[in-house]
Design a protein around this motif. Structure first.
Motif, mmCIF file in Angstrom:
data_model
loop_
_atom_site.group_PDB
_atom_site.id
_atom_site.type_symbol
_atom_site.label_atom_id
_atom_site.label_comp_id
_atom_site.label_asym_id
_atom_site.label_seq_id
_atom_site.Cartn_x
_atom_site.Cartn_y
_atom_site.Cartn_z
ATOM 1 N N UNK A 49 0.922 -1.247 -0.330
ATOM 2 C CA UNK A 49 -0.071 -0.173 0.100
ATOM 3 C C UNK A 49 0.715 1.303 0.009
ATOM 4 N N UNK A 50 1.904 1.064 0.585
ATOM 5 C CA UNK A 50 2.920 2.364 0.601
ATOM 6 C C UNK A 50 3.481 2.861 -0.754
ATOM 7 N N UNK A 51 3.777 1.656 -1.417
ATOM 8 C CA UNK A 51 4.310 1.823 -2.909
ATOM 9 C C UNK A 51 3.264 2.492 -3.840
ATOM 10 N N UNK A 52 1.968 1.954 -3.562
ATOM 11 C CA UNK A 52 0.749 2.184 -4.352
ATOM 12 C C UNK A 52 0.412 3.814 -4.098
ATOM 13 N N UNK A 53 0.377 3.979 -2.691
ATOM 14 C CA UNK A 53 0.279 5.492 -2.495
ATOM 15 C C UNK A 53 1.016 6.368 -3.021
ATOM 16 N N UNK A 54 2.601 6.149 -2.857
ATOM 17 C CA UNK A 54 3.686 6.910 -3.449
ATOM 18 C C UNK A 54 3.212 7.121 -4.817
ATOM 19 N N UNK A 55 2.914 6.114 -5.667
ATOM 20 C CA UNK A 55 2.757 6.335 -7.140
ATOM 21 C C UNK A 55 1.704 7.016 -7.319
ATOM 22 N N UNK A 56 0.710 6.862 -6.544
ATOM 23 C CA UNK A 56 -0.603 7.792 -6.759
ATOM 24 C C UNK A 56 -0.462 9.209 -6.335
ATOM 25 N N UNK A 57 0.622 9.643 -5.583
ATOM 26 C CA UNK A 57 1.179 10.866 -5.438
ATOM 27 C C UNK A 57 0.506 11.460 -4.087
ATOM 28 N N UNK A 58 0.269 10.564 -3.241
ATOM 29 C CA UNK A 58 -0.358 10.981 -1.776
ATOM 30 C C UNK A 58 0.532 11.976 -1.229
ATOM 31 N N UNK A 59 0.014 12.967 -0.466
ATOM 32 C CA UNK A 59 0.486 14.294 0.040
ATOM 33 C C UNK A 59 0.958 13.621 1.513
ATOM 34 N N UNK A 60 2.046 14.234 1.894
ATOM 35 C CA UNK A 60 2.590 13.834 3.241
ATOM 36 C C UNK A 60 2.684 12.688 3.608
ATOM 37 N N UNK A 61 3.137 11.703 2.650
ATOM 38 C CA UNK A 61 3.098 10.300 2.963
ATOM 39 C C UNK A 61 4.097 9.819 4.508
#
Length: 381
Positions: A331-343
């Motif tokens: 999920x972290x990789x997916x969220x990073x790829x999706x451009x989530x702010x302030x991971x």
């Protein structure tokens, strides 16, 4: 304006100022633009056994509206979402109703799962009906609070720290000791504590090298003396949801959960004004969990829903909305790829994780609650 037929949100009016995990924003906030919140008394329940649908009892504004509507579109059941402000409130209502609320799913925090199971409130899970459990990280399954996931499945998890206004507090704060010091100095009269008895006690225990689940009478007496005599005079407010205070720059020092901190910082007109701190001494680790209530009138639909949200694509939608790690592998990789702010405020690195501890219900809980009540009575005086 009428609510859509497929999603109905019920939020007791008395809870609108005390819903946890995500702030209650009023109007259509709890289900976004797709639904209108309808106030109801706290005694209201979900649909009965004869109704077609799925009745979820959970924290306020704690699911992506798109996930709820997409589930109905894909699977069919109409949803009723009712909200509570604390675990004890949820348990009290379910216990008093003795299986007649009509709810199918609830979302207890980890430390309450064992209590609810032993009280006969939760159904044992049939894992064959939850094939998407395979997507969960080993870090969030087979836990100490629910070995073998007999009664619960991870919804999301997070931790606790604080933010401080860097335009007022010029020094760098890095620890719980710093938090308690600043509360008495730069932030005096402009600081808030979480509306959570355990979390408040943990600030003192961690700052003083005491295990967060201590039952030592000497430790607890020392905590009482400190929090009442040294901290209470400086407290401006107790908050269960803090993102509104952070986004509006309402206070100098704010005790909060990481997801709420992220939402508040991103919503602030100056996102650099507040600095988040993962306290160096460590902190509480909490996990909220999907659970099916014993006697659930729509058990099959409950399994369908939980399995649905454990799909990686759906889980990413949930994470993006609520701002907490959903425990899905990758999920972290997916969220990073999706451009989530302030991971950095969603995903906790291994160094920080090594210092986090699951809170437990202990024999000292009643005393801790009593001290908290004293603290609230003495605040600001």
């Amino acid at each position: 304006m009428d609510q859509p037929d497929h999603v109905r949100a019920l939020v007791p009016a008395a809870l609108k100022t005390s819903l946890s995990r995500r702030a209650f924003l009023g109007g259509t906030a709890a289900l976004g633009a797709g639904a209108l919140l309808a106030a109801c008394s706290s005694s209201s329940g979900g649909g009965g056994k004869g109704s077609a649908g799925l009745n979820i009892y959970t924290w306020g504004e704690y699911d992506d509206p798109a996930v709820l509507t997409d589930f109905t579109a894909a699977k069919g059941p109409k949803l009723t979402v009712d909200s509570y402000g604390s675990n004890p409130e949820m348990i009290a209502k379910l216990s008093a109703a003795k299986g007649t609320t009509g709810y199918d799913i609830c979302v207890p925090t980890h430390s309450y799962v064992k209590q609810m199971a032993s009280s006969g409130l939760l159904a044992e899970l049939d894992h064959t009906k939850l094939p998407n459990m395979k997507n969960l990280s080993p870090k969030v399954v087979d836990t100490t609070f629910d070995p073998g996931n007999k009664y619960s499945v991870c919804k999301d998890w997070g931790s606790t720290g604080y933010v401080y206004d860097t335009t007022v507090i010029k020094r760098e704060l890095t620890s719980w000791a710093d938090f308690l010091d600043a509360a008495q100095k730069e932030a005096s009269g402009s600081m808030s504590l979480l509306e959570d008895q355990g979390e408040v006690s943990f600030t003192y225990f961690y700052a003083n090298g005491i295990p967060e689940n201590t039952t030592d009478p000497a430790h607890i007496a020392a905590y009482r003396s400190f929090i009442i005599d040294k901290i209470a005079p400086h407290v401006q407010a107790f908050e269960s949801s803090t993102n509104a205070s952070i986004s509006s720059s309402a206070r100098t020092l704010i005790h909060c959960w990481n997801g709420d901190a992220r939402l508040g910082i991103l919503a602030n007109s100056d996102p650099n004004r507040y600095k988040w701190v993962w306290p160096s001494e460590g902190a509480n680790l909490w996990q909220d969990n999907w659970a099916i209530l014993k006697g659930a009138p729509h058990e099959d639909a409950a399994y369908d829903f939980i399995n649905y949200v454990l799909d990686p694509t759906v889980s990413l939608k949930e994470l993006t909305y609520i701002g907490y790690n959903t425990g899905i592998v990758g999920i972290e990789e997916a969220a990073t790829k999706a451009g989530i702010k302030r991971p950095d405020l969603v995903f906790i690195n291994d160094a920080i994780m090594s210092k986090l501890t699951y809170s437990e219900m202990t024999s000292a809980e009643g005393t801790i609650i009593g001290i908290y009540d004293e603290l609230k009575a003495a605040a600001g005086k």
